[in-house]
Design an enzyme around this catalytic site. Structure first.
Site: not given
Length: 312
Positions: A145-147, A149, A246
């Site tokens: 998962i993104d930094k 998030t 997103r």
């Protein structure tokens, strides 16, 4: 040098018309957000990148039809250090561990993020007992998962678990539920965004809805609550593409609050990074066959954001 050193992966491209005249050291970072231009210049200098079979300089201008091959090396002969970083563990056994990742933490080491990552913390907690399939820099990591998030991430301790979880992700049998706060009041209760995602040709470190060189992406959403000029939504992933929620929410006109890439340039809300939380992860246990479902409450910054939007 590239011929005598182990490589992580070979990447190959044929230069299309849109990249005509692009510098070689700008071309490669277009395809991977973790490849910094400085790192790419080092790889080019050390001979890991070839154009039409020849080593070129960083400032080489690409021509349509050029064949670019990049033999990705291990990250600086990376020896990832175990670091005693506190972890919020929501499930753990001999095969799998589920961690509630805080916003701002990078999942695995990469260019510019060699320490302080989730992997560094996992190595300390698991005493090195993590699946090796992901390589030296990504032990145990089967998805990311993104930094910016927050939320749940499943990690494999064994190769058996790793292979099983990756297969479940491919089959879309992993339950992944996110909660997001988006700009705008969504008038309908439910919706599905079925729109393919690929690299944005104009901003190539971003993703966009595009039909050329793309992959199918499907997001199902439900409005949980309508707020002041905003909506609290639950998003269920049918597929798991980079930046999927997103991009999809922006595509239908409701970008995530706080999103520095896909949202408005100015962020007037009390949150740093996109208001997105991986709330639920559900999977079939690789060894027992039991269905495991883990849930994590919203982090304090999202709760505060929601409260602020209710008071407006």
């Amino acid at each position: 040098m590239a011929e005598t050193m182990d490589i992580v992966e070979r990447h190959e491209w044929e230069v299309t018309e849109e990249y005509e005249g692009e510098r070689l050291d700008k071309f490669l970072p277009s395809f991977h957000e973790e490849w910094s231009r400085a790192r790419v210049q080092d790889w080019i200098r050390d001979g890991f990148v070839r154009v039409n079979g020849q080593v070129k300089k960083s400032n080489y201008r690409l021509k349509q039809g050029d064949q670019v091959v990049f033999d990705e090396p291990p990250i600086a002969e990376l020896e990832v250090a175990a670091e005693a970083i506190p972890l919020d563990i929501r499930y753990e056994d001999q095969d799998v561990i589920v961690v509630n990742k805080p916003r701002g933490m990078v999942v695995h080491p990469g260019a510019g993020n060699e320490t302080g990552t989730l992997v560094n913390a996992l190595l300390a907690h698991c005493k090195g007992e993590l699946s090796g399939i992901g390589g030296v820099a990504r032990p145990g990591i089967v998805h990311r998962i993104d930094k910016d998030t927050s939320g749940l991430l499943m990690v494999a301790k064994t190769d058996l678990a790793h292979q099983s979880l990756v297969e479940q992700l491919k089959e879309h049998s992993v339950e992944r539920v996110y909660v997001a706060v988006v700009h705008g009041v969504i008038p309908h209760e439910h919706g599905t965004v079925d729109a393919p995602l690929g690299r944005d040709p104009n901003h190539r470190q971003r993703m966009t809805v595009i039909h050329k060189n793309s992959k199918q992406a499907v997001t199902h959403f439900t409005v949980l609550e309508r707020l002041k000029n905003a909506s609290l939504v639950e998003c269920r992933l049918e597929t798991g593409r980079t930046h999927q929620i997103r991009v999809h929410m922006k595509y239908i006109g409701y970008p995530l609050i706080g999103d520095p890439v896909y949202g408005p340039k100015k962020n007037n809300h009390p949150i740093t990074g996109q208001a997105l939380h991986a709330k639920v992860i559900g999977f079939t246990h690789p060894r027992t066959g039991e269905r495991i479902r883990v849930e994590a409450e919203l982090p304090a910054d999202m709760e505060n954001l929601i409260l602020t939007l209710k008071m407006k």
